[in-house]
Design a protein around this motif. Structure first.
Motif, PDB file in Angstrom:
ATOM      1  N   LEU A 111      -3.617  32.754 -16.671  1.00 17.12           N
ATOM      2  CA  LEU A 111      -3.585  31.733 -15.618  1.00 17.12           C
ATOM      3  C   LEU A 111      -4.923  31.609 -14.901  1.00 17.12           C
ATOM      4  O   LEU A 111      -5.020  30.926 -13.877  1.00 17.12           O
ATOM      5  CB  LEU A 111      -2.490  32.070 -14.594  1.00 17.12           C
ATOM      6  N   SER A 112      -5.966  32.244 -15.423  1.00 20.63           N
ATOM      7  CA  SER A 112      -7.279  32.231 -14.763  1.00 20.63           C
ATOM      8  C   SER A 112      -7.805  30.813 -14.610  1.00 20.63           C
ATOM      9  O   SER A 112      -7.773  30.019 -15.544  1.00 20.63           O
ATOM     10  CB  SER A 112      -8.275  33.059 -15.579  1.00 20.63           C
ATOM     11  N   ALA A 113      -8.314  30.517 -13.415  1.00 24.97           N
ATOM     12  CA  ALA A 113      -8.842  29.185 -13.138  1.00 24.97           C
ATOM     13  C   ALA A 113     -10.340  29.087 -13.397  1.00 24.97           C
ATOM     14  O   ALA A 113     -10.908  28.000 -13.408  1.00 24.97           O
ATOM     15  CB  ALA A 113      -8.556  28.798 -11.692  1.00 24.97           C
ATOM     16  N   SER A 114     -11.005  30.242 -13.591  1.00 24.31           N
ATOM     17  CA  SER A 114     -12.443  30.269 -13.842  1.00 24.31           C
ATOM     18  C   SER A 114     -12.795  31.608 -14.467  1.00 24.31           C
ATOM     19  O   SER A 114     -11.984  32.544 -14.472  1.00 24.31           O
ATOM     20  CB  SER A 114     -13.224  30.066 -12.542  1.00 24.31           C
ATOM     21  N   LEU A 115     -14.020  31.728 -14.975  1.00 28.25           N
ATOM     22  CA  LEU A 115     -14.470  33.005 -15.533  1.00 28.25           C
ATOM     23  C   LEU A 115     -14.566  34.074 -14.449  1.00 28.25           C
ATOM     24  O   LEU A 115     -14.242  35.243 -14.678  1.00 28.25           O
ATOM     25  CB  LEU A 115     -15.825  32.840 -16.211  1.00 28.25           C
ATOM     26  N   GLN A 116     -15.010  33.685 -13.256  1.00 26.14           N
ATOM     27  CA  GLN A 116     -15.070  34.630 -12.149  1.00 26.14           C
ATOM     28  C   GLN A 116     -13.668  35.136 -11.804  1.00 26.14           C
ATOM     29  O   GLN A 116     -13.466  36.325 -11.543  1.00 26.14           O
ATOM     30  CB  GLN A 116     -15.701  33.959 -10.931  1.00 26.14           C
ATOM     31  N   ASP A 117     -12.709  34.241 -11.844  1.00 29.53           N
ATOM     32  CA  ASP A 117     -11.319  34.608 -11.593  1.00 29.53           C
ATOM     33  C   ASP A 117     -10.800  35.525 -12.698  1.00 29.53           C
ATOM     34  O   ASP A 117     -10.116  36.520 -12.426  1.00 29.53           O
ATOM     35  CB  ASP A 117     -10.472  33.338 -11.513  1.00 29.53           C
ATOM     36  N   PHE A 118     -11.146  35.228 -13.941  1.00 27.34           N
ATOM     37  CA  PHE A 118     -10.677  36.020 -15.084  1.00 27.34           C
ATOM     38  C   PHE A 118     -11.202  37.450 -15.019  1.00 27.34           C
ATOM     39  O   PHE A 118     -10.439  38.416 -15.087  1.00 27.34           O
ATOM     40  CB  PHE A 118     -11.133  35.347 -16.387  1.00 27.34           C
TER      41      PHE A 118
ATOM     42  N   LEU B  89     -23.038  39.776 -22.313  1.00 30.76           N
ATOM     43  CA  LEU B  89     -24.206  39.131 -21.719  1.00 30.76           C
ATOM     44  C   LEU B  89     -23.962  37.643 -21.523  1.00 30.76           C
ATOM     45  O   LEU B  89     -24.324  37.064 -20.489  1.00 30.76           O
ATOM     46  CB  LEU B  89     -25.435  39.349 -22.608  1.00 30.76           C
ATOM     47  N   LEU B  90     -23.373  36.996 -22.507  1.00 30.07           N
ATOM     48  CA  LEU B  90     -23.062  35.573 -22.415  1.00 30.07           C
ATOM     49  C   LEU B  90     -22.101  35.305 -21.260  1.00 30.07           C
ATOM     50  O   LEU B  90     -22.323  34.383 -20.459  1.00 30.07           O
ATOM     51  CB  LEU B  90     -22.452  35.097 -23.735  1.00 30.07           C
ATOM     52  N   HIS B  91     -21.069  36.115 -21.159  1.00 35.06           N
ATOM     53  CA  HIS B  91     -20.103  35.912 -20.078  1.00 35.06           C
ATOM     54  C   HIS B  91     -20.706  36.236 -18.715  1.00 35.06           C
ATOM     55  O   HIS B  91     -20.397  35.567 -17.719  1.00 35.06           O
ATOM     56  CB  HIS B  91     -18.851  36.753 -20.331  1.00 35.06           C
ATOM     57  N   GLY B  92     -21.578  37.251 -18.667  1.00 37.07           N
ATOM     58  CA  GLY B  92     -22.250  37.559 -17.407  1.00 37.07           C
ATOM     59  C   GLY B  92     -23.116  36.403 -16.947  1.00 37.07           C
ATOM     60  O   GLY B  92     -23.112  36.038 -15.757  1.00 37.07           O
ATOM     61  N   ALA B  93     -23.862  35.801 -17.880  1.00 36.85           N
ATOM     62  CA  ALA B  93     -24.703  34.658 -17.532  1.00 36.85           C
ATOM     63  C   ALA B  93     -23.859  33.481 -17.063  1.00 36.85           C
ATOM     64  O   ALA B  93     -24.211  32.795 -16.094  1.00 36.85           O
ATOM     65  CB  ALA B  93     -25.553  34.260 -18.742  1.00 36.85           C
ATOM     66  N   CYS B  94     -22.735  33.252 -17.729  1.00 37.22           N
ATOM     67  CA  CYS B  94     -21.852  32.136 -17.341  1.00 37.22           C
ATOM     68  C   CYS B  94     -21.227  32.370 -15.966  1.00 37.22           C
ATOM     69  O   CYS B  94     -21.093  31.438 -15.163  1.00 37.22           O
ATOM     70  CB  CYS B  94     -20.770  31.940 -18.398  1.00 37.22           C
ATOM     71  N   VAL B  95     -20.846  33.604 -15.682  1.00 36.59           N
ATOM     72  CA  VAL B  95     -20.297  33.918 -14.355  1.00 36.59           C
ATOM     73  C   VAL B  95     -21.369  33.721 -13.287  1.00 36.59           C
ATOM     74  O   VAL B  95     -21.091  33.174 -12.204  1.00 36.59           O
ATOM     75  CB  VAL B  95     -19.758  35.359 -14.322  1.00 36.59           C
ATOM     76  N   ALA B  96     -22.602  34.151 -13.568  1.00 35.58           N
ATOM     77  CA  ALA B  96     -23.689  33.977 -12.605  1.00 35.58           C
ATOM     78  C   ALA B  96     -23.947  32.493 -12.327  1.00 35.58           C
ATOM     79  O   ALA B  96     -24.133  32.091 -11.167  1.00 35.58           O
ATOM     80  CB  ALA B  96     -24.962  34.650 -13.134  1.00 35.58           C
TER      81      ALA B  96
END
Length: 433
Positions: free
Chosen positions: A272-279, A350-357
């Motif tokens: 149900l995550s609304a964003s990568l930060q939420d996930f 790394l890809l997910h970290g960059a996207c969250v940033a």
């Protein structure tokens, strides 16, 4: 019956299970040593030096195991989480640093991915912030501002209600305060017993459904040759999620039964995550988030703020956290496959970290003026996680043949249950005769 059952147990206890028991006996003995060392050694380098042999041992112990499930869970619990908890304890931080923590609770908290519910953590530290029968004020840092609770009424329901009893103050004597993290501010307060009971009932039903789904997935694999490879990869995603949640739920249930504690959940409906930060921050494998925040994110954030300013400090802190997570996943995959890493897992994080940033930067720039509808955000988030997983995560998992080994272990478990059932049936017939 006795002879048949003994022969069955002897057959199945040979090999991997026996090694697994020896490994965990070594773990408990090592943690017992750490408990005593923490009581005697001063905080800092002396305590860290005493812990280093145990930390090194915990990095080696998973190599004694070859089962995907036994090796994978042991590596995650010990080589990652327990080692990070011991590193925090060396400097008097983390969940193991509570002065009122008993020996049994120390062992359980150190080696299992669990967190005591805030109610019990508060109860265990009542003596810390009470004098002459009166509670001292509780204070928190929130968004860089020091806040203090004005009286002892429990904060419940909504965030706004939680904040209404807080007033900003300039200074408070350090010995009169209990500093909590921002996450603890949002979750502070006891949960009514009725609510806990309802949550347990919901969890029992939820895990029963997930157990059935897990069984169906295992059954579907029998027909994998006639199923589209993309569909198989989607099933792998669901399989990993269900496997992790069920294993962690079993561990939490055992800890709850032994210690009688209410524990924080490890997953919060990540689908149900609304964003990568939420996930990554609020829904997926929350124990890892609780470990990486004080050990990686907060220290890097503090150093970055000195050189880059508070505005930009978040980005290196986020990237450092995802880098460490990627490296620890590489280590666990090494335990599973015993092959040289290809670093695809690290690139995934790394890809997910960059996207969250980038997501955090956009939210700061827009200040809530433009938000995606909830369902669209969920579709994009889950879709992105799955697609990048197909690209970078699952190839490494398949390369170490984790799926093949897992299916063989499921077959062995079914054979064990079948043998036990036959032994019990024969024993019952013999007793009746």
């Amino acid at each position: 019956m006795e002879g048949d059952m003994k022969s069955v147990m002897k057959h199945w206890m040979e090999g991997e299970i026996t090694i697994f028991i020896k490994v965990w006996l070594s773990i408990y003995l090592s943690l017992s040593y750490c408990f005593l060392a923490a009581k005697m050694a001063p905080i800092g380098l002396p305590r860290l030096l005493l812990f280093l042999p145990v930390i090194s041992l915990f990095l080696l112990l998973p190599l004694a195991l070859h089962s995907v499930h036994l090796c994978g869970t042991t590596a995650f619990f010990i080589s990652w989480l327990a080692n990070f908890k011991l590193l925090m304890l060396a400097f008097n931080g983390g969940p193991l640093s509570l002065p009122s923590l008993s020996f049994p609770r120390f062992l359980v908290l150190a080696c299992l991915p669990i967190k005591i519910h805030q109610k019990h953590a508060q109860d265990s530290s009542n003596n810390t912030h009470s004098v002459s029968g009166q509670h001292r004020p509780l204070s928190w840092f929130l968004n860089g501002k020091l806040l203090v609770k004005t009286h002892d009424r429990v904060l419940t329901d909504t965030t706004q209600q939680k904040y209404q009893d807080l007033v900003q103050i300039d200074t408070i004597q350090k010995h009169q305060t209990r500093i909590l993290s921002p996450n603890e501010v949002l979750s502070y307060g006891e949960k009514p017993s009725m609510e806990i009971s309802e949550n347990r009932q919901k969890s029992a039903v939820s895990y029963a459904v997930k157990g059935v789904l897990m069984g169906l997935i295992i059954r579907i694999y029998d027909y994998s040759d006639s199923i589209n490879p993309t569909v198989i990869l989607i099933i792998y995603c669901l399989h990993i999620y269900l496997c992790l949640e069920i294993i962690l739920a079993i561990v939490a249930a055992l800890a709850r039964a032994v210690l009688g504690l209410e524990l924080e959940p490890q997953f919060n409906e990540p689908y149900l995550s609304a964003s990568l930060q939420d996930f990554w921050g609020r829904r997926w494998n929350l124990m890892v988030n609780r470990i990486l925040r004080p050990t990686v994110y907060n220290p890097v954030l503090g150093v970055s703020a000195k050189y880059l300013g508070r505005k930009w400090a978040t980005f290196p802190a986020v990237m450092a956290t995802f880098v460490v997570s990627g490296l620890m996943h590489e280590l666990i995959f090494f335990y599973l496959g015993r092959a040289r890493p290809t670093w695809e897992i690290t690139w995934f994080f790394l890809l997910h970290g960059a996207c969250v940033a980038v997501e955090v930067a956009m939210k700061k720039a827009l200040k809530g003026r433009c938000r995606l509808p909830g369902i669209l955000g969920t579709i994009l988030t889950v879709g992105f996680v799955m697609l990048t997983g197909f690209w970078l995560f699952f190839p490494q998992l398949l390369r170490c043949e984790a799926d093949v080994k897992a299916f063989a272990e499921y077959a062995a478990l079914c054979a064990f249950v079948k043998d036990v059932g036959i032994a019990l049936t024969l024993g019952a017939r013999g007793a009746l005769a």
